[in-house]
Design a protein around this motif. Structure first.
Motif, PDB file in Angstrom:
ATOM      1  N   VAL A  57      87.118  -3.964  18.845  1.00  0.00           N
ATOM      2  CA  VAL A  57      86.725  -5.004  19.396  1.00  0.00           C
ATOM      3  C   VAL A  57      85.539  -5.286  19.930  1.00  0.00           C
ATOM      4  CG1 VAL A  57      88.559  -4.793  21.204  1.00  0.00           C
ATOM      5  CG2 VAL A  57      87.368  -3.335  21.276  1.00  0.00           C
ATOM      6  N   ALA A  58      85.021  -3.463  19.148  1.00  0.00           N
ATOM      7  CA  ALA A  58      83.336  -3.449  19.280  1.00  0.00           C
ATOM      8  C   ALA A  58      81.633  -4.845  19.174  1.00  0.00           C
ATOM      9  CB  ALA A  58      82.817  -2.742  18.835  1.00  0.00           C
ATOM     10  N   MET A  59      81.378  -5.273  19.820  1.00  0.00           N
ATOM     11  CA  MET A  59      80.272  -6.595  19.351  1.00  0.00           C
ATOM     12  C   MET A  59      79.293  -5.510  19.003  1.00  0.00           C
ATOM     13  SD  MET A  59      80.410  -7.618  23.524  1.00  0.00           S
ATOM     14  CE  MET A  59      81.666  -7.753  25.120  1.00  0.00           C
ATOM     15  N   ALA A  60      78.696  -6.849  18.349  1.00  0.00           N
ATOM     16  CA  ALA A  60      77.602  -6.372  16.909  1.00  0.00           C
ATOM     17  C   ALA A  60      76.650  -5.772  17.437  1.00  0.00           C
ATOM     18  CB  ALA A  60      76.856  -8.147  16.770  1.00  0.00           C
ATOM     19  N   ASP A  61      76.477  -5.653  19.454  1.00  0.00           N
ATOM     20  CA  ASP A  61      75.604  -5.137  19.623  1.00  0.00           C
ATOM     21  C   ASP A  61      75.985  -3.784  20.681  1.00  0.00           C
ATOM     22  OD1 ASP A  61      73.515  -5.919  18.204  1.00  0.00           O
ATOM     23  OD2 ASP A  61      73.261  -8.192  19.683  1.00  0.00           O
ATOM     24  N   PRO A  62      75.242  -2.793  20.838  1.00  0.00           N
ATOM     25  CA  PRO A  62      75.934  -1.916  21.901  1.00  0.00           C
ATOM     26  C   PRO A  62      75.820  -2.124  23.232  1.00  0.00           C
ATOM     27  CG  PRO A  62      73.844  -0.752  20.669  1.00  0.00           C
ATOM     28  CD  PRO A  62      74.101  -2.418  19.906  1.00  0.00           C
TER      29      PRO A  62
ATOM     30  N   TYR B 119      77.709  -4.174  25.513  1.00  0.00           N
ATOM     31  CA  TYR B 119      78.742  -3.409  26.450  1.00  0.00           C
ATOM     32  C   TYR B 119      78.832  -2.231  26.420  1.00  0.00           C
ATOM     33  CZ  TYR B 119      83.703  -3.573  28.337  1.00  0.00           C
ATOM     34  OH  TYR B 119      85.166  -2.846  28.987  1.00  0.00           O
ATOM     35  N   SER B 120      79.157  -1.680  25.254  1.00  0.00           N
ATOM     36  CA  SER B 120      79.300   0.344  25.792  1.00  0.00           C
ATOM     37  C   SER B 120      77.915   0.460  23.953  1.00  0.00           C
ATOM     38  CB  SER B 120      80.843   0.405  24.963  1.00  0.00           C
ATOM     39  OG  SER B 120      80.580  -0.299  23.636  1.00  0.00           O
ATOM     40  N   SER B 121      78.467   1.384  24.353  1.00  0.00           N
ATOM     41  CA  SER B 121      77.742   2.227  23.012  1.00  0.00           C
ATOM     42  C   SER B 121      77.899   1.858  21.424  1.00  0.00           C
ATOM     43  CB  SER B 121      77.564   3.980  23.516  1.00  0.00           C
ATOM     44  OG  SER B 121      78.815   4.410  22.779  1.00  0.00           O
ATOM     45  N   GLU B 122      79.333   1.696  21.599  1.00  0.00           N
ATOM     46  CA  GLU B 122      79.888   1.594  20.647  1.00  0.00           C
ATOM     47  C   GLU B 122      79.720   0.142  19.591  1.00  0.00           C
ATOM     48  OE1 GLU B 122      84.112   2.855  19.241  1.00  0.00           O
ATOM     49  OE2 GLU B 122      84.192   3.433  21.088  1.00  0.00           O
ATOM     50  N   TYR B 123      79.358  -0.696  18.847  1.00  0.00           N
ATOM     51  CA  TYR B 123      78.608  -1.477  18.459  1.00  0.00           C
ATOM     52  C   TYR B 123      79.783  -1.679  16.932  1.00  0.00           C
ATOM     53  CZ  TYR B 123      75.031   0.544  15.504  1.00  0.00           C
ATOM     54  OH  TYR B 123      74.397   2.129  14.681  1.00  0.00           O
TER      55      TYR B 123
ATOM     56  N   ALA C 171      96.217  10.352  16.314  1.00  0.00           N
ATOM     57  CA  ALA C 171      95.071  10.526  17.592  1.00  0.00           C
ATOM     58  C   ALA C 171      94.894  12.246  17.169  1.00  0.00           C
ATOM     59  CB  ALA C 171      95.406  10.436  18.530  1.00  0.00           C
ATOM     60  N   PRO C 172      95.944  12.453  16.724  1.00  0.00           N
ATOM     61  CA  PRO C 172      95.306  14.490  16.815  1.00  0.00           C
ATOM     62  C   PRO C 172      94.823  14.728  14.860  1.00  0.00           C
ATOM     63  CG  PRO C 172      98.031  14.023  16.929  1.00  0.00           C
ATOM     64  CD  PRO C 172      97.103  12.726  16.650  1.00  0.00           C
ATOM     65  N   ALA C 173      94.162  13.670  14.305  1.00  0.00           N
ATOM     66  CA  ALA C 173      94.433  13.636  12.778  1.00  0.00           C
ATOM     67  C   ALA C 173      92.285  13.074  13.635  1.00  0.00           C
ATOM     68  CB  ALA C 173      94.948  12.598  11.995  1.00  0.00           C
ATOM     69  N   LEU C 174      92.557  12.088  14.114  1.00  0.00           N
ATOM     70  CA  LEU C 174      90.512  12.088  14.823  1.00  0.00           C
ATOM     71  C   LEU C 174      90.201  12.858  16.030  1.00  0.00           C
ATOM     72  CD1 LEU C 174      91.818   8.002  14.436  1.00  0.00           C
ATOM     73  CD2 LEU C 174      91.108   9.576  12.380  1.00  0.00           C
ATOM     74  N   ALA C 175      91.248  13.481  16.082  1.00  0.00           N
ATOM     75  CA  ALA C 175      90.630  14.367  17.618  1.00  0.00           C
ATOM     76  C   ALA C 175      88.577  15.070  16.635  1.00  0.00           C
ATOM     77  CB  ALA C 175      91.711  15.605  18.385  1.00  0.00           C
ATOM     78  N   PRO C 176      89.070  15.484  16.164  1.00  0.00           N
ATOM     79  CA  PRO C 176      88.119  16.435  15.956  1.00  0.00           C
ATOM     80  C   PRO C 176      86.555  15.575  16.437  1.00  0.00           C
ATOM     81  CG  PRO C 176      89.657  16.852  13.915  1.00  0.00           C
ATOM     82  CD  PRO C 176      89.491  15.726  14.918  1.00  0.00           C
ATOM     83  N   PHE C 177      86.531  13.682  15.785  1.00  0.00           N
ATOM     84  CA  PHE C 177      85.369  13.218  15.390  1.00  0.00           C
ATOM     85  C   PHE C 177      85.406  12.747  17.532  1.00  0.00           C
ATOM     86  CE2 PHE C 177      87.324  13.384  11.282  1.00  0.00           C
ATOM     87  CZ  PHE C 177      86.427  13.419  10.869  1.00  0.00           C
ATOM     88  N   GLN C 178      84.209  12.941  17.889  1.00  0.00           N
ATOM     89  CA  GLN C 178      84.148  12.994  19.202  1.00  0.00           C
ATOM     90  C   GLN C 178      83.761  11.356  19.932  1.00  0.00           C
ATOM     91  OE1 GLN C 178      84.594  15.108  21.831  1.00  0.00           O
ATOM     92  NE2 GLN C 178      85.359  16.711  20.154  1.00  0.00           N
ATOM     93  N   GLY C 179      84.627  10.702  21.058  1.00  0.00           N
ATOM     94  CA  GLY C 179      84.310   9.312  20.604  1.00  0.00           C
ATOM     95  C   GLY C 179      84.392   8.674  19.872  1.00  0.00           C
ATOM     96  N   HIS C 180      83.798   7.534  20.095  1.00  0.00           N
ATOM     97  CA  HIS C 180      84.490   6.432  18.688  1.00  0.00           C
ATOM     98  C   HIS C 180      85.779   5.723  19.323  1.00  0.00           C
ATOM     99  CE1 HIS C 180      80.849   7.055  16.115  1.00  0.00           C
ATOM    100  NE2 HIS C 180      80.667   7.784  16.552  1.00  0.00           N
ATOM    101  N   ARG C 181      85.598   5.210  20.451  1.00  0.00           N
ATOM    102  CA  ARG C 181      87.240   5.199  21.036  1.00  0.00           C
ATOM    103  C   ARG C 181      87.608   3.850  20.537  1.00  0.00           C
ATOM    104  NH1 ARG C 181      85.416   7.307  25.644  1.00  0.00           N
ATOM    105  NH2 ARG C 181      86.615   9.638  26.562  1.00  0.00           N
ATOM    106  N   MET C 182      86.514   2.714  19.961  1.00  0.00           N
ATOM    107  CA  MET C 182      86.683   1.162  19.365  1.00  0.00           C
ATOM    108  C   MET C 182      88.117   1.126  18.191  1.00  0.00           C
ATOM    109  SD  MET C 182      84.092  -0.739  22.076  1.00  0.00           S
ATOM    110  CE  MET C 182      83.878  -1.123  23.531  1.00  0.00           C
ATOM    111  N   ALA C 183      86.414   2.203  17.426  1.00  0.00           N
ATOM    112  CA  ALA C 183      87.307   2.418  16.049  1.00  0.00           C
ATOM    113  C   ALA C 183      88.356   3.493  15.349  1.00  0.00           C
ATOM    114  CB  ALA C 183      85.955   3.171  15.162  1.00  0.00           C
TER     115      ALA C 183
END
Length: 368
Positions: free
Chosen positions: A48-53, A55-59, A87-99
């Motif tokens: 759901v990330a937009m083209a530009d950051p 709405y949120s820090s993600e794009y 989620a456990p497999a991705l937990a080491p990587f901080q943030g990036h919830r939309m991805a």
């Protein structure tokens, strides 16, 4: 299920009309889609990330990069994969919830398709159709706003949400309330456009008997929202501030909100969205499902989520035609103010190949 690869696909869908909020004006939906291919089936996810950051820090391009370099390889290392392992497999990587949410969605769709189980049933849905609201962007004039709201009311939408910002707030709300009367379910969304210093101004919305005011202050200002809630009578709803079940519990405990908008992409996926729902239900706080201009893929998943018992307010699960002349899936069509919850396996929908091809800008295959 063992993943053999992930396809990243960038698409661009023109909107039927520009959509203006306090932070940007959108004329198209530039979306990142994921196709998870496994040994038993394949599934689709939407970022759901937009083209530009804004709405949120993600794009979108940043999401593609973190998926390519870190998140997809992490899932590829899993010998056997189901949605609860994501989620456990991705937990080491901080943030990036939309991805992360997009990847979870694609894996879950593939898994449930292999099992022949609808997402709605797996989430715990109790309804086969959900009431729909619609979000109305900032307009150039009050007559234009009244015309837009009139068309949505005539289409059958059960609730109207007005985007607001300083200079476009009291008078638009007054105009809509006076034109349509007290029976219209009406709420506003500020997208963080105000500060606590605007509390007395926002209190001027109280006489209009709004369902809620959504995210009036900056997303990290939880205490500010708690103070605002003491000054205004209109219920405060949090959106951008709710990033997890823990954040929701803290905001409720502090009195920062009495209603919560749940956006699965913003919180890291549908499993976390369900946890937020459960926290809110336990505290007696109503929830509704927000939207991020999703295509039919994300809309199908959101409608499934909105069928859970705690979703007691109409969400931004509008029909496809609200945003797109041609969706990439078979369109979601309003029926007496409701959308039907997909009942097929997984998301219950899939892209129409020729439409998908027409709107695709680029594709990338990540082998595992």
């Amino acid at each position: 299920m063992k993943l053999t690869g992930i396809e990243l696909r960038e698409i661009r869908l023109p909107l039927v009309a520009p959509f203006r909020t306090s932070f940007a004006t959108q004329t198209e939906r530039a979306a990142l889609l994921l196709r998870a291919v496994g040994t038993e089936s394949e599934g689709w996810g939407e970022c759901v990330a937009m083209a530009d950051p804004r709405y949120s820090s993600e794009y979108a391009a940043g999401c593609a990069d973190v998926l390519r370099r870190f998140l997809v390889p992490a899932l590829g290392a899993c010998e056997r994969l189901d949605v609860h392992a994501v989620a456990p497999a991705l937990a080491p990587f901080q943030g990036h919830r939309m991805a992360k949410a997009a990847l979870e969605m694609a894996v879950w769709d593939a898994e449930l398709r292999a099992l022949g189980v609808p997402l709605a049933r797996e989430l715990g849905a109790v309804h086969d159709r959900v009431p729909c609201g619609v979000s109305v962007g900032i307009m150039d004039s009050l007559p234009e706003l009244i015309d837009a709201v009139t068309s949505y009311v005539e289409e059958g939408y059960r609730r109207i949400k007005l985007k607001i910002e300083p200079g476009w707030d009291i008078e638009p709300v007054r105009a809509v309330r006076e034109h349509f009367g007290d029976d219209l379910l009406l709420q506003v969304d500020a997208n963080t456009a105000y500060t606590l210093a605007d509390a007395r101004h926002l209190a001027r919305l109280d006489p209009f008997r709004l369902l809620l005011i959504e995210q009036p202050l900056e997303e990290e200002d939880i205490l500010g929202h708690a103070e605002l809630a003491k000054v205004i009578e209109t219920p405060v709803c949090l959106d951008e501030s709710i990033t997890s079940a823990r954040a929701a519990a803290a905001a409720i405990t502090l009195g920062a909100c009495s209603i919560v908008n749940i956006k699965p992409g913003r919180v890291g996926g549908y499993l976390e969205a369900r946890r937020i729902h459960d926290v809110c239900v336990a505290h007696g706080v109503p929830v509704w499902c927000g939207g991020m201009l999703e295509t039919g893929l994300g809309r199908a998943a959101n409608v499934a989520l909105a069928a859970l018992p705690g979703f007691t307010l109409p969400g931004d699960t509008s029909a496809s035609g609200r945003y797109f002349r041609t969706d990439i899936t078979e369109p979601f069509v309003l029926d007496d103010g409701h959308l039907v919850v997909p009942s097929g396996p997984g998301l219950g929908v899939e892209p129409v190949p020729e439409v998908l091809e027409e709107v695709t800008v680029s594709t990338e295959w990540i082998a595992l």
